[in-house]
Every structure is written in structure tokens, then in C-alpha cells.
Design an enzyme around this catalytic site. Structure first.
Site, mmCIF file in Angstrom:
data_model
loop_
_atom_site.group_PDB
_atom_site.id
_atom_site.type_symbol
_atom_site.label_atom_id
_atom_site.label_comp_id
_atom_site.label_asym_id
_atom_site.label_seq_id
_atom_site.Cartn_x
_atom_site.Cartn_y
_atom_site.Cartn_z
ATOM 1 N N ASP A 3 0.846 -1.193 0.000
ATOM 2 C CA ASP A 3 0.000 0.000 0.000
ATOM 3 C C ASP A 3 0.887 1.252 0.000
ATOM 4 O OD1 ASP A 3 -2.286 1.544 0.219
ATOM 5 O OD2 ASP A 3 -2.336 1.415 2.416
ATOM 6 N N GLU B 185 2.485 4.927 -4.081
ATOM 7 C CA GLU B 185 2.394 5.832 -5.262
ATOM 8 C C GLU B 185 3.739 6.491 -5.569
ATOM 9 O OE1 GLU B 185 0.119 5.622 -2.794
ATOM 10 O OE2 GLU B 185 -1.202 4.443 -4.059
ATOM 11 N N ASP C 108 -9.009 3.716 -1.813
ATOM 12 C CA ASP C 108 -9.910 4.123 -0.730
ATOM 13 C C ASP C 108 -11.230 4.687 -1.246
ATOM 14 O OD1 ASP C 108 -7.934 3.244 0.857
ATOM 15 O OD2 ASP C 108 -7.188 5.227 1.438
HETATM 16 C C1 GLC Z 1 -4.597 3.242 3.008
HETATM 17 C C2 GLC Z 1 -5.144 2.032 2.267
HETATM 18 C C3 GLC Z 1 -6.182 1.354 3.096
HETATM 19 C C4 GLC Z 1 -5.578 0.950 4.432
HETATM 20 C C5 GLC Z 1 -5.004 2.171 5.147
HETATM 21 C C6 GLC Z 1 -4.260 1.807 6.413
HETATM 22 O O1 GLC Z 1 -5.554 4.216 3.154
HETATM 23 O O2 GLC Z 1 -5.638 2.380 1.005
HETATM 24 O O3 GLC Z 1 -6.693 0.222 2.439
HETATM 25 O O4 GLC Z 1 -6.540 0.357 5.241
HETATM 26 O O5 GLC Z 1 -4.105 2.856 4.286
HETATM 27 O O6 GLC Z 1 -3.214 0.961 6.141
#
Ligand code: GLC
Length: 792
Positions: free
Chosen positions: A403, A406, A477
Site C-alpha cells: 500500500d 504511489e 480508498d
Molecule cells: C490506506 C489504504 C487502506 C488501508 C489504510 C491503512 O488508506 O488504502 O486500504 O486500510 O491505508 O493501512
């Protein structure tokens, strides 16, 4: 800018054209795919998306005609003129794609009394931030698809998109210009013919699909090389096939990854994780995967565990494994700045972090506070990162979720002058940003593959073209709002057309509070999406399938169970996709390109070739219009009613009904009910057969292997090929086999729907059958070769 053509030479499959001011290299990839390359920024083509493919030897001719250089392949005629204008024709002489010759002219943005400007029509665009730009002429009847997960509708015509991987926490809206992924590839469909363009440039790129001016569409970049592929169809399927031939296809995943996945930010401490697992089994809701979000770590230090919350992760995860649960854990890229923390110390010692212009590792703010970014451009860093997966896998983690890659930071985008060691060339953030997530996913995939020798399960939020080779993706998200359920359909269909076959959206929505109705409608969609994961954020209300009371719990169970019956069908699609590049979730136009009514259907999709899903995506709605495409007839999954294609029908859909239609002539493999993939040894495959009413012959190939290893690549798999015919009141089913894997089914339970049966003959002997609902069922041994079913 290019000037006149001075000369050209042909070298193998390349044609080097020398203009007065620039050199163009045209590469014939095969008779339908041509690459155009102008080294504006770097001399060498160092594609991040294209790793290895062997050019097909193909015949082509190059001639000099008055106006320019003409290249003729078996499928295309490519005419190149001065100033590098290029027009492409099919081999019947029809124009497929022409460069636009006029000046760039934008529409007028009015403010106040600007009537005078209005009379002048379009406004010439003088300055541009783009160093690379191509304008192509646009016809009115062109439709555009692809471009990854961009929001909005299926058809991208009339919009402008930016490719700059972005983590913007505000709710996704239709007019967003960019989200987390960069897939600079689109498909144009015009006069029922399709072609694709893949603009392989990792800088910030822009795609204007006729927003600036309806006479042209364009792709451009703020820097980098001019490097693009023209990919001829004429079918959309062939374009997707061509694009994934270049950038790679999604490899077959382990079968359990197609099971239901439950996530939350975060299931901690351990007791909560176990409670969730218990509930699934107690409530008889199948589930394969539970996710651990960032709170399992010690102070958000990647590759660590919070020992207060998880005192013995190995034991906990092994207990879960015995009950069929696989645990997927999140790993973000940012490494906490913390002396004494192994990952940080090793990274500093080996110069593994991205640096600023003075060579100092760049520090930014993410979950762990001050943090540094591993330089995934460097092969050594990827190897180190890959090896670090070992420990977490030894603790029993079955898949890794990448995650914030980017790369994201809480201070906004990283500065432009951050540097990466890009395959030996120092590159700045502008060049590497869009491939950061791609390389993180690759490092993770390679590390897991090396260590486990099994098919790795990686999920990534950011990606570039070609990431499909390493990772599944989710759409980031979203929110628990109806608009985001609706929007997820074109997003997933376009991701699929962009090579990202293994994709999904957070079922139920990530931010905001879900409602019982929304969750059930979302589960109905999720049941058909390859990545079927319910995920929600901290402080939102519970969103597990049982969280809203009995009624919706029952509905959610019903669809999750349906999903588990369909696992062999989905697995077949993933297997097929590894060679064709076709996704599981498809827009109707992919299979019905001749039926123009399908071109703009945003709220229906095909799951493979055989199942059409027309979900409800609006609160309170319990009836909807469904379009059934021309050329096939369709059977209502719930009522068995048959409808001719090429018509709109009205379907009542109370909360427990998601409209589903099966294409007549379909053979759909089903597994029996299971709590998780692999719970039962499947000795008997159910074949759900919907004979065609129009005497059409149909066929289906079912694939079987060990579900986890790479041995299928050396032939260890079985293929069961079924051929179905309905002629003169006899339905015949013929079976052919190819064996390479020692375990095969013992029997097939054949279920023939929608028929009144007089007699069943199996390999020339009369066989018993039983009547069920609207059809019959009988059992045959997997050694049997043919059945004839005499119908009334
Ligand atoms: C980001 C991710 C989400 C995750 C969060 C905490 O917002 O996109 O899926 O739960 O981080 O890790």
C-alpha cells in the site's frame, strides 16, 4: 519539429527513418503491432512495462512513395510523412487512425462577458507544458476504453485524464483526473473496428480523449521519450491480447486467492482476529482470507510484529491455517527512521533509500512518522526487500498487500528532485514516480516466489502498465456510498481491458459507514469480481457479512456461497487469461462488438463469456432494466426463463436477487459447498449445463491442477474439453481429456437445465437420472466419453 524525411533503412524488424531534425525507429512487433520510438530524452528504450517478448518474424515491405515511407504488413499499411505524421490503414485500405494536421485549439472557458471570443470559435493553444505530444484525428463515432482505473464512465470519450499515481484521501468523484495507477493504454472503437495505443512513458502523461477539441484526441507527457505502440484489432479482444503480449498477462494465482477475503483497518489484537475467524465458521459463511492492516506492526515498522497484540504470530497463524484461513499482511514502502531498527539500519548502511540532490536520504512523513523510501529502482534494493519477505512468511503469512506505494506521503507528493538508481541510471522522481509501486510489487513477488516456490499473492495499490505480471490490484480508498458501488463497475471493467485481470474494489466501501442494503448489493457484485475483499477503515461501523442483522447476513451468505460454487469457473478464467490476457470482469462490448447497444453499458458486466450480471447499484431499487446482447439467448439464473438477445427486459430484483443471466449453450463447472478452498477433496465436478435452444454448438474447457505450484507450467495439469450440441431433440455432450496431473475427478455430476428429458444414454448405455427443479441430474464416471440426452 521533425522536418522532411531524408532517408530510411531497414534493419531486421526495424525501420530507421532519418528526418531533418530527428530519428524515428519504427519496429514491427508483428503484422498488427507497430512501435514508434523517438529518443527525445534517452537514447535507449528502457521500458518498465515490457520485459521480454520475442518479436514474431513477419513479412513486411518498406517502400518510398512520393509523400513518404510506406510500410506494409499482412494486416496494416503504415504511411509516414514529413514532420512525423503517420496514418494507418487496414489491408482493405480503410483508415484506422490518422494523425491530426491542424493546430491545437482548445474550447473557450468563459468568464464574464467574453462573447467576442465566442465568435472566434476555438482558441489556439500556444504554450504547452508537454515535451512529447501526439494528436490523432477523431471521428464522431469513436468510443474509448481502458486507461486503467480512472473514475467516470466506461467510455472515456470527451474526458481528460492524467497519469500520475496519486493518493488523495478525498472521495473519488467522476471528474477525478487521476488516482493511484498509471496505465497509459487505451482502446479506440470506431465503425465496429478497434485499435489500441500504448504510450510507454513513465513521466506524468496526459490523455485527452476529445475534451480539448472534438476533432482530435491526444496523448502527451511532460518529459521522456516518444514511445508508443499501435495495436490493431479489429476485435477489442485482439487489442487486449496484443497489449498483454507486450506488457505481460496475469499469471494463474493460487486457487484460494479467489475465495472470500475479509479485511479491516485493523483486526487487532489477536483475540479480535480469532473472533472474526470463529464467526465465519459459526455462521456458516465461507471465507479463505483475513487481512492484517498496519496495526499488527510494532509502531508501523515494516517487517515487525507488535508483540503485545500478537505475542506468538506463528502459532496464531498456524492455528488459523488449520481451520482454512490464510492471513494476508500489509507492507508499506516507507521505513521508519529509527536507529537500531534492522530495516532502517540495513537500508542506511547500504544506501538503499531514495536520496535528495545532495545525496542525503529523503525523509518524509507517513504512518510511522519520519520515514525513508526504499529505492526500488535499484535491483539490489528489490532483492533485499524480496528477502525480507522470508521472515513474515515464516510466521505463516500467505500473501502481501503493498500500500501507499504511489509513493504517498502525508506532506503531499515527494519533491521532483529526489533521486533513484534506475537500472544504473540516476533518475529523478518525475521519471520514477509512476513505476515506484510497480517495482515494489515486483520485488515482493520475486521475493515470495524465490522463497516459497509457490504462486505469490501480492496486492498493490499503485502500479504501472505491466504490473499485472506480479500483482493483483484494488481500487484504493473508496467510500461506503452507492455512488462508489456504481462507479466501481466501469473502473473494474476498464482495469480488465487494461490487462489488470485480477482486480477488485473494497466491498462495502472503505471510508464512511456502510448500510445493510449497500453491503448486500456490494457483496452481490463482489461475488463475481476476481478479488473479492470486504475492507473498511478504522472508526467506521462494522462491515462483516453479519454486521447488519439476520436478513442481510442471509443474503450475504447466499452470494458468498454462490461464489464458492463458481470457483472452478473463475479459476478456468484466470488460467485462460494467462494466455489470452482477457480479464474475468468484462464489459459487454468485449464479446458483442457487433452490437452497438453494448458500447456504453456501465452497470452490467460479463463474468467470463457465460455469465451476465446486472446488479442493482441504487438504494431502494428493486427492479431494473437489463440489456441482453444480440446474437445469443439468455437464461434467467433464478427463474430459468429464456430470453432472446438484442432486447431490453425489466427484471424485478428484491434485495436477495441480483439479476444474473446465463448464456444459452453454457457449461458452467461448479464445486460443492465449502467453507474454504481446499476444505474438501473435489472428486466430483458438477457441470451446470444450459443447452442452446437454437441448435448452436458450444464448448467449454475446464482446467485442473494442484492449485498452488508452478508445475502447471511444465504440463502438470488436466484439461477436460466438453462439446455440447442440441439437435433433433437430442442434447449430446462429448468429453475429451488431456492429462498431465495425476489427480483427476472420479465423476461428473451432470445437471441439464431447462429440459424435459425422456432418456439418458451414457457411452451407449441407458443411465438413470433424477428430476430437479427445472431439469435433470445424473452422474457419469470421468472415464465416460459421451452422453446423449433425449428431450421432449
Ligand atoms: C490506506 C489504504 C487502506 C488501508 C489504510 C491503512 O488508506 O488504502 O486500504 O486500510 O491505508 O493501512
Amino acid at each position: 519539429m521533425f522536418g522532411k524525411i531524408k532517408s530510411f533503412v531497414k534493419e531486421d524488424n526495424k525501420i530507421k527513418i532519418q528526418f531533418q531534425n530527428k530519428t524515428l525507429i519504427v519496429e514491427i512487433i508483428n503484422s498488427g503491432i507497430v512501435n514508434f520510438f523517438v529518443p527525445l530524452f534517452r537514447v535507449e528504450r528502457a521500458s518498465k512495462a515490457v520485459e521480454s517478448f520475442v518479436n514474431q518474424k513477419c513479412y513486411f515491405q518498406v517502400t518510398k512513395e512520393d509523400e513518404g515511407v510506406v510500410i506494409t504488413t499482412e494486416k496494416l499499411k503504415v504511411k509516414i510523412f514529413e514532420n512525423f505524421k503517420v496514418d494507418i490503414y487496414d489491408n482493405y485500405g480503410n483508415v484506422l487512425c490518422e494523425d491530426y494536421r491542424g493546430d491545437r485549439c482548445s474550447f473557450i472557458r468563459r468568464h464574464g462577458n467574453l462573447d467576442v471570443l465566442a465568435l472566434e470559435g476555438h482558441k489556439v493553444v500556444k504554450d504547452s507544458k508537454y515535451k512529447v505530444m501526439v494528436l490523432k484525428k477523431m471521428e464522431g463515432n469513436t468510443f474509448f476504453y481502458g486507461l486503467g482505473e480512472q473514475t467516470g464512465h466506461l467510455n472515456k470519450k470527451g474526458y481528460h485524464y492524467k497519469m500520475w499515481n496519486t493518493d488523495d484521501p478525498s472521495p473519488h468523484v467522476e471528474c477525478d483526473e487521476c488516482l493511484y495507477k498509471t496505465i497509459p493504454f487505451f482502446i479506440a472503437l470506431k465503425n465496429k473496428q478497434a485499435f489500441g495505443i500504448f504510450f510507454d512513458n513513465t513521466f506524468e502523461t496526459h490523455f485527452d480523449m476529445g475534451k480539448e477539441n472534438a476533432d482530435y484526441f491526444s496523448f502527451s507527457a511532460v518529459d521522456g521519450n516518444l514511445d508508443y505502440y499501435f495495436i490493431y484489432g479489429p476485435s477489442v479482444k485482439e487489442v487486449v491480447g496484443g497489449y498483454t503480449k507486450i506488457t505481460g498477462t496475469t499469471p494463474l494465482p493460487q486457487m484460494w486467492t479467489l475465495g472470500y477475503q475479509q479485511s479491516r483497518f485493523s483486526y487487532t489484537p489477536e483475540s479480535r482476529l480469532l473472533e472474526i475467524a470463529d464467526n465465519f465458521r459459526k455462521k456458516d459463511i465461507p471465507c479463505d482470507v483475513i487481512h492484517l492492516d498496519i496495526d499488527y506492526m510494532d509502531g508501523y515498522r515494516v517487517f515487525t510484529w507488535d508483540k503485545d497484540k500478537f505475542p506468538d504470530p506463528k502459532e496464531t497463524l498456524s492455528g488459523l491455517k488449520e481451520r482454512g484461513f490464510k492471513v494476508v499482511a500489509i507492507i508499506d514502502p516507507a521505513v521508519k527512521k529509527d536507529k537500531g531498527y534492522k530495516i532502517y539500519d540495513e537500508g542506511i548502511k547500504n544506501n538503499f533509500f531514495a536520496i535528495d540532490k545532495d545525496g542525503i536520504p529523503h525523509v518524509d512523513k507517513v504512518w510511522p512518522g519520519d520515514a525513508l523510501y526504499p529505492d526500488f529502482a535499484n535491483e539490489k534494493v528489490r532483492k533485499w526487500w524480496g528477502e525480507n519477505q522470508k521472515d513474515i512468511i515464516d510466521n505463516g503469512v500467505a500473501g502481501i498487500w503493498n500500500d501507499m506505494n504511489e509513493p504517498a506521503s502525508f506532506n503531499g507528493p515527494l519533491p521532483d528532485d529526489i533521486y533513484f538508481y534506475n537500472d544504473g541510471i540516476i533518475s529523478d522522481h518525475r521519471e520514477f514516480h509512476n513505476v515506484y509501486g510497480h517495482y515494489m510489487a515486483k520485488a515482493t513477488y520475486d521475493g515470495i516466489k524465490e522463497y516459497t516456490k509457490k504462486r505469490p499473492f501480492v496486492i498493490t495499490r499503485a502500479c504501472y502498465a505491466g504490473t499485472q505480471k506480479y500483482s493483483t490490484v484494488w481500487t484504493g480508498d473508496n467510500q461506503s456510498i452507492w455512488e462508489h458501488l456504481r462507479m466501481s463497475l466501469p473502473m473494474l471493467m476498464n482495469l480488465g481491458l487494461s490487462g489488470m485481470s485480477f482486480c477488485g474494489a473494497d466491498v462495502g466501501g472503505f471510508s464512511f459507514d456502510c448500510t445493510s442494503e449497500l453491503l448486500s448489493r456490494w457483496v452481490q457484485v463482489g461475488a463475481f469480481t476476481p478479488l473479492f475483499r470486504n475492507h473498511s477503515r478504522d472508526y467506521t461501523r462494522d462491515q462483516e457479512p453479519w454486521a447488519f442483522g439476520q436478513l442481510t447476513e442471509d443474503i450475504n451468505r447466499k452470494y458468498i456461497k454462490l461464489r464458492y460454487r463458481l470457483i472452478p469457473y473463475l479459476y478456468d478464467l484466470m488460467w485462460e487469461g494467462e494466455s489470452t490476457g482477457l480479464a474475468v470482469i468484462r464489459p459487454l462490448l468485449l464479446s458483442y462488438q457487433q452490437d452497438e447497444n453494448t458500447y456504453e453499458i456501465n452497470d452490467q458486466f460479463l463474468c467470463g463469456e457465460n455469465i451476465l450480471v446486472a446488479p442493482i447499484v441504487e438504494q431502494g431499487r428493486n427492479v431494473r432494466m437489463v440489456y441482453l446482447p444480440k446474437g445469443d439467448s439468455w437464461i434467467d439464473y433464478w427463474t430459468n426463463e429464456t430470453f432472446e438477445g438484442g432486447q431490453y427486459i425489466i427484471k424485478k430484483a428484491p434485495l436477495d436477487i441480483c439479476p444474473i443471466y446465463i448464456k444459452s449453450g453454457s457449461i458452467i463447472p461448479n464445486y460443492p459447498s465449502q467453507n474454504y478452498v481446499g476444505e474438501k477433496e473435489i472428486k466430483e465436478l458438477i457441470l451446470n449445463i444450459y443447452p442452446s435452444s437454437t441448435n448452436k454448438e458450444s464448448s467449454y474447457v475446464h482446467y485442473q491442477d494442484d492449485g498452488e505450484s508452478f508445475e502447471y507450467r511444465t504440463g502438470k495439469y488436466n484439461l477436460y474439453k466438453f462439446r455440447l450440441q442440441n439437435e433433433n431433440d437430442v442434447v449430446s455432450l462429448k468429453i475429451n481429456y488431456e492429462y498431465g496431473y495425476e489427480k483427476m475427478y472420479e465423476s461428473f455430476r451432470i445437471r441439464i437445465n431447462n429440459v424435459k428429458v425422456l432418456e439418458v444414454m451414457v457411452d451407449d448405455k441407458k443411465a438413470d437420472f433424477i428430476e430437479v427443479d427445472n431439469g435433470i441430474e445424473f452422474l457419469i464416471s470421468s472415464k465416460n466419453k459421451k452422453c446423449f440426452i433425449k428431450i421432449k
